[in-house]
Design a protein around this motif. Structure first.
Motif: not given
Length: 301
Positions: A2, A17, A19, A21, A274
């Motif tokens: 992330y 950053y 996904n 994020t 994650s």
């Protein structure tokens, strides 16, 4: 993955950053929390709330009938908790993770969990005892460890705690899942590289930083589990190993959360990832890949 941040000489030189994020997004940092608990222990000692690392676990839990249980437990010290050498189970390998995950009331495990080794003799990674240390700090300070952390550390550094789970009794977990953003993680790493100093303020005693980043367990895993970070050892709720020609110290959390310190290069590397995997079999390969990414990067420097 992330987020990935790199600080060199205290300056942010790379930041990514993924996904969806963003820089402000806070995520649970899992067992990286333990290294924060370590810092708060040193601060509590400086503030003379906790007399020292020789204090006994039993003296802070009067609700336990210590006379009726394994007499060896009465000898366990704060230092042994910091070193992960209490003798309590390594929950993941000794079959006690289900017990931990089934309840948010861990204090009874002081009685219920058996000792696997004599206190002080062997390393055994324990989420349970790290949380007991957080309870000790809260009881010594007569306030929540969250407010203690904010007053003594985070407010000065501009670190906002987004969330922090509590147990049944209202004690914030010292073992995991505080939520802060990646830049806050990087600040915490830089604080240790700077021997506890933040903007001319000695937030953590320099002597505590030195004691924390000292090897107490030279044997942790029975075999090498990573290719690019070798010889995993343990300090005061901090891991250490060798990446290439460099010794690194790192706060390490489930799923790929990491704050890595390379003192010789004045370097901090932060990752978040994650923590919601479908199974343990799915979690380790993915988190291992992130650890290997960091290890390989440092090895090449």
């Amino acid at each position: 993955l992330y987020s990935l941040l790199i600080l060199k000489n205290g300056y942010l030189i790379a930041e990514g950053y993924f996904n969806n994020t963003t820089a402000d997004a806070a995520r649970p940092i899992a067992s990286v929390t333990k290294s924060i608990t370590s810092a708060l222990t040193g601060i509590a000692i400086r503030e003379e709330l906790l007399p020292g690392t020789g204090e006994r676990l039993k003296d802070y839990f009067p609700e336990i009938d210590w006379e009726a249980i394994d007499i060896r437990k009465s000898a366990i010290t704060v230092e042994q908790i910091l070193q992960m050498r209490t003798g309590y189970p390594w929950e993941e390998y000794d079959g006690y993770m289900t017990s931990l995950n089934s309840t948010n009331d861990w204090i009874p495990f002081l009685e219920e969990f058996p000792l696997m080794n004599d206190p002080g003799t062997q390393f055994g990674y324990s989420n349970f005892t790290a949380h007991m240390l957080a309870i000790i700090i809260a009881r010594c300070a007569d306030q929540s460890i969250r407010s203690f952390a904010s007053e003594q550390l985070f407010d000065e550094m501009g670190i906002e705690i987004k969330s922090w789970p509590m147990d049944k009794h209202g004690y914030y977990y010292g073992s995991g899942d505080i939520s802060i953003n990646p830049r806050s993680m990087a600040k915490f790493g830089q604080l240790y590289l700077s021997e506890g100093v933040w903007k001319d303020a000695q937030l953590i005693p320099s002597e505590w930083v030195e004691r924390s980043l000292r090897v107490y367990s030279s044997s942790t895993y029975s075999s090498e589990i990573l290719s690019y970070i070798r010889g995993l050892k343990y300090g005061y709720l901090w891991w250490t190993g060798t990446a290439g020609n460099h010794q690194i110290w790192f706060a390490w959390g489930y799923g790929g959360q990491m704050i890595a310190l390379v003192d010789a290069l004045d370097l901090v590397v932060v990752t978040t990832a994650s923590v919601r995997y479908t199974s343990e079999d799915d979690a380790w390969p993915k988190s291992k890949a992130i650890l290997e990414l960091v290890g390989r990067f440092i090895s090449d420097l």
